[in-house]
Design a protein around this motif. Sequence first.
Motif, PDB file in Angstrom:
ATOM      1  N   GLN A   1      41.960  39.194  37.071  1.00  0.00           N
ATOM      2  CA  GLN A   1      41.917  40.341  36.183  1.00  0.00           C
ATOM      3  C   GLN A   1      43.336  40.698  35.740  1.00  0.00           C
ATOM      4  O   GLN A   1      44.213  40.923  36.553  1.00  0.00           O
ATOM      5  CB  GLN A   1      41.289  41.533  36.898  1.00  0.00           C
ATOM      6  CG  GLN A   1      41.194  42.780  36.038  1.00  0.00           C
ATOM      7  CD  GLN A   1      40.619  43.959  36.815  1.00  0.00           C
ATOM      8  OE1 GLN A   1      40.237  43.817  37.975  1.00  0.00           O
ATOM      9  NE2 GLN A   1      40.570  45.095  36.195  1.00  0.00           N
ATOM     10  N   VAL A   2      43.531  40.741  34.425  1.00  0.00           N
ATOM     11  CA  VAL A   2      44.852  41.063  33.889  1.00  0.00           C
ATOM     12  C   VAL A   2      45.161  42.538  34.107  1.00  0.00           C
ATOM     13  O   VAL A   2      44.330  43.416  33.838  1.00  0.00           O
ATOM     14  CB  VAL A   2      44.912  40.741  32.389  1.00  0.00           C
ATOM     15  CG1 VAL A   2      46.219  41.213  31.790  1.00  0.00           C
ATOM     16  CG2 VAL A   2      44.721  39.243  32.157  1.00  0.00           C
ATOM     17  N   GLN A   3      46.367  42.802  34.611  1.00  0.00           N
ATOM     18  CA  GLN A   3      46.837  44.175  34.745  1.00  0.00           C
ATOM     19  C   GLN A   3      48.241  44.280  34.175  1.00  0.00           C
ATOM     20  O   GLN A   3      49.111  43.458  34.485  1.00  0.00           O
ATOM     21  CB  GLN A   3      46.840  44.619  36.203  1.00  0.00           C
ATOM     22  CG  GLN A   3      45.469  45.002  36.733  1.00  0.00           C
ATOM     23  CD  GLN A   3      45.547  45.792  38.015  1.00  0.00           C
ATOM     24  OE1 GLN A   3      46.299  45.448  38.914  1.00  0.00           O
ATOM     25  NE2 GLN A   3      44.778  46.858  38.104  1.00  0.00           N
ATOM     26  N   LEU A   4      48.448  45.285  33.345  1.00  0.00           N
ATOM     27  CA  LEU A   4      49.759  45.607  32.783  1.00  0.00           C
ATOM     28  C   LEU A   4      49.970  47.100  33.008  1.00  0.00           C
ATOM     29  O   LEU A   4      49.226  47.915  32.465  1.00  0.00           O
ATOM     30  CB  LEU A   4      49.798  45.266  31.286  1.00  0.00           C
ATOM     31  CG  LEU A   4      49.617  43.790  30.930  1.00  0.00           C
ATOM     32  CD1 LEU A   4      49.341  43.629  29.443  1.00  0.00           C
ATOM     33  CD2 LEU A   4      50.844  42.992  31.324  1.00  0.00           C
ATOM     34  N   VAL A   5      50.964  47.448  33.804  1.00  0.00           N
ATOM     35  CA  VAL A   5      51.177  48.840  34.188  1.00  0.00           C
ATOM     36  C   VAL A   5      52.579  49.257  33.767  1.00  0.00           C
ATOM     37  O   VAL A   5      53.570  48.801  34.333  1.00  0.00           O
ATOM     38  CB  VAL A   5      50.984  49.041  35.695  1.00  0.00           C
ATOM     39  CG1 VAL A   5      51.196  50.506  36.058  1.00  0.00           C
ATOM     40  CG2 VAL A   5      49.599  48.568  36.128  1.00  0.00           C
ATOM     41  N   PHE A  27      47.681  36.913  35.348  1.00  0.00           N
ATOM     42  CA  PHE A  27      47.804  35.858  34.351  1.00  0.00           C
ATOM     43  C   PHE A  27      49.180  35.211  34.532  1.00  0.00           C
ATOM     44  O   PHE A  27      50.049  35.782  35.182  1.00  0.00           O
ATOM     45  CB  PHE A  27      47.635  36.410  32.926  1.00  0.00           C
ATOM     46  CG  PHE A  27      48.735  37.331  32.484  1.00  0.00           C
ATOM     47  CD1 PHE A  27      48.766  38.656  32.899  1.00  0.00           C
ATOM     48  CD2 PHE A  27      49.757  36.881  31.656  1.00  0.00           C
ATOM     49  CE1 PHE A  27      49.768  39.515  32.501  1.00  0.00           C
ATOM     50  CE2 PHE A  27      50.770  37.726  31.248  1.00  0.00           C
ATOM     51  CZ  PHE A  27      50.777  39.052  31.674  1.00  0.00           C
ATOM     52  N   PRO A  28      49.391  34.024  33.942  1.00  0.00           N
ATOM     53  CA  PRO A  28      50.675  33.334  34.126  1.00  0.00           C
ATOM     54  C   PRO A  28      51.785  33.970  33.291  1.00  0.00           C
ATOM     55  O   PRO A  28      52.113  33.511  32.194  1.00  0.00           O
ATOM     56  CB  PRO A  28      50.364  31.905  33.667  1.00  0.00           C
ATOM     57  CG  PRO A  28      49.223  32.048  32.718  1.00  0.00           C
ATOM     58  CD  PRO A  28      48.399  33.189  33.217  1.00  0.00           C
ATOM     59  N   PHE A  29      52.378  35.021  33.843  1.00  0.00           N
ATOM     60  CA  PHE A  29      53.380  35.815  33.124  1.00  0.00           C
ATOM     61  C   PHE A  29      54.515  34.945  32.578  1.00  0.00           C
ATOM     62  O   PHE A  29      54.923  35.105  31.430  1.00  0.00           O
ATOM     63  CB  PHE A  29      53.931  36.884  34.062  1.00  0.00           C
ATOM     64  CG  PHE A  29      54.996  37.764  33.459  1.00  0.00           C
ATOM     65  CD1 PHE A  29      56.339  37.529  33.703  1.00  0.00           C
ATOM     66  CD2 PHE A  29      54.639  38.838  32.659  1.00  0.00           C
ATOM     67  CE1 PHE A  29      57.319  38.337  33.153  1.00  0.00           C
ATOM     68  CE2 PHE A  29      55.611  39.667  32.104  1.00  0.00           C
ATOM     69  CZ  PHE A  29      56.958  39.409  32.349  1.00  0.00           C
ATOM     70  N   SER A  30      55.011  34.032  33.386  1.00  0.00           N
ATOM     71  CA  SER A  30      56.180  33.241  32.981  1.00  0.00           C
ATOM     72  C   SER A  30      55.867  32.268  31.843  1.00  0.00           C
ATOM     73  O   SER A  30      56.786  31.694  31.269  1.00  0.00           O
ATOM     74  CB  SER A  30      56.744  32.478  34.187  1.00  0.00           C
ATOM     75  OG  SER A  30      55.755  31.608  34.713  1.00  0.00           O
ATOM     76  N   ASP A  31      54.607  32.089  31.505  1.00  0.00           N
ATOM     77  CA  ASP A  31      54.203  31.225  30.400  1.00  0.00           C
ATOM     78  C   ASP A  31      53.796  32.010  29.155  1.00  0.00           C
ATOM     79  O   ASP A  31      53.382  31.411  28.161  1.00  0.00           O
ATOM     80  CB  ASP A  31      53.020  30.337  30.813  1.00  0.00           C
ATOM     81  CG  ASP A  31      53.387  29.340  31.889  1.00  0.00           C
ATOM     82  OD1 ASP A  31      52.481  28.937  32.652  1.00  0.00           O
ATOM     83  OD2 ASP A  31      54.570  28.964  31.985  1.00  0.00           O
TER      84      ASP A  31
END
Length: 123
Positions: A1-5, A27-31
């Motif tokens: 589950q994607v989370q952006l805080v 999710f693969p943040f660095s990509d």
Amino acid sequence: QVQLVESGGGLVQPGGSLRLACAASGFPFSDSNMSWVRQAPGKELERVASIAPSGRGTSYLGSVKGRFAISRDNAQSILYLQMNNLKTEDTAIYYCAQACTVADDTVRRCDDRGQGTQVTVSS
């Protein structure tokens, strides 16, 4: 589950500074291409700044160039926005977002967006 805080918003006087942060997970943040977008009352969602996965490529809304700086820490999965010399017209809710489609700095859609943090610039 994607989370952006998002965090770091608040009330600041014109000419002041704020630093926003966004903790990402799920999710693969660095990509991922990441962006800060904002929405002021009665206005469309606009792209403020974007950064490439490596952090080497950045782009900015014309009105914030030279005042704002986007950066990222891929090891910690955190996105930042340093905002200096803030102006009253920067007042908006700021969102961290990934994989946005933008036309003339207007955001058409983003795959994921956080809940936002309020930035108010006022004397």
